[in-house]
Design an enzyme around this catalytic site. Structure first.
Site, PDB file in Angstrom:
ATOM      1  N   LYS A  98      13.454  15.468 -37.342  1.00  0.00           N
ATOM      2  CA  LYS A  98      14.332  15.788 -38.473  1.00  0.00           C
ATOM      3  C   LYS A  98      14.929  14.462 -38.938  1.00  0.00           C
ATOM      4  CE  LYS A  98      18.784  17.782 -39.663  1.00  0.00           C
ATOM      5  NZ  LYS A  98      20.053  18.295 -39.092  1.00  0.00           N
ATOM      6  N   THR A 208      27.591  23.626 -35.974  1.00  0.00           N
ATOM      7  CA  THR A 208      29.047  23.639 -35.889  1.00  0.00           C
ATOM      8  C   THR A 208      29.618  25.055 -35.833  1.00  0.00           C
ATOM      9  OG1 THR A 208      29.160  21.539 -37.082  1.00  0.00           O
ATOM     10  CG2 THR A 208      31.165  22.859 -37.007  1.00  0.00           C
TER      11      THR A 208
END
Length: 257
Positions: A98, A208
């Site tokens: 990524k 998160t």
């Protein structure tokens, strides 16, 4: 419903929920979250891989059956991202990468131009490249043409839990690009993950929102259910939105018989 799987880089994925491995109160939570969420793809910052430390090496906490997606967090330009990707591969982290290229320190927005340059280099080297980007149709097309296996537009600035603020731009990308669109960053609630999937996103990546939840393990399961529900709704086809009211049952003739 017929079999519905996502294929990226030649790997058939059952789960469309990708998860991150940062910000948890304890690394020991990660195997439980992978189990409860059913996630197969886990991203990890290469800088958090320490092969000489049993307790701090993130790879020790990610189940072996997962698809490891190292990320280039910390890279400020294409050159640094390429260097980190090659380091990850040399460390045995596989060939998925990524790409994160961020030079903006206030909003942590990705640099699409540098990300494109890194995508082109790494795709030619045989990496399965998933670039994290600000949603931009033309830039996404260039990344596809450069060899990206999927593109990962942000829903909102990373780590904010603000939700799918880029909905219109992401929808355009879904409609116009023949490549998996994985919504990354900003998703704060399971309902927002479902919203992205209802649009037609191929998958969502959440970190998160799970890591900062009161009960991270339960929240990971909630996200898993939401992603599945959103995908089912997309495949079923949501009803049309209308400007005027329309009764569910006929209103005429009821009291005249």
């Amino acid at each position: 419903m017929s079999k519905d799987t996502l294929v990226i880089g030649g790997i058939e994925l059952r789960s469309r929920l990708f998860i991150g491995s940062g910000k948890y109160s304890s690394n020991a939570l990660i195997p439980k979250i992978v189990d409860k969420s059913g996630a197969q793809v886990v991203t990890v910052a290469v800088r958090r891989v320490d092969l000489e430390s049993k307790d701090e090496n993130m790879l020790n906490f990610i189940p072996k059956e997962c698809v490891l997606m190292p990320n280039t967090s910390g890279a400020r330009n294409a050159e640094e991202a390429v260097r980190i990707a090659r380091l990850a591969k040399a460390m045995g982290c596989g060939n998925w990468i990524k790409i994160e290229v961020i030079s903006d320190t206030k909003y942590l927005l990705p640099d699409n131009f540098e990300t494109l340059k890194a995508t082109e280099i790494l795709a030619k080297e045989g990496f399965v490249v998933l670039p994290y980007m600000s949603p931009d149709l033309m830039m996404a097309k260039r990344m596809r043409d450069a060899g990206a296996a999927a593109v990962m537009p942000l829903g909102a600035p990373i780590g904010t839990n603000k939700g799918l603020k880029t909905k219109e731009l992401v929808k355009i990308m879904i409609d116009e690009i023949d490549l998996p669109i994985v919504v990354d960053a900003g998703i704060g609630k399971p309902s927002e993950a479902a919203e992205a999937m209802e649009l037609g996103a191929a998958a969502v990546l959440v970190n998160t929102a799970i890591a900062s939840a009161g009960d991270a393990v339960s929240m990971s399961e909630a996200f898993s259910l939401a992603v599945r529900a959103g995908r089912m709704a997309y495949l079923a086809g949501t009803g049309a939105v209308k400007d005027f009211a329309e009764a569910s049952s006929p209103l005429t003739g009821f009291l005249n018989g």
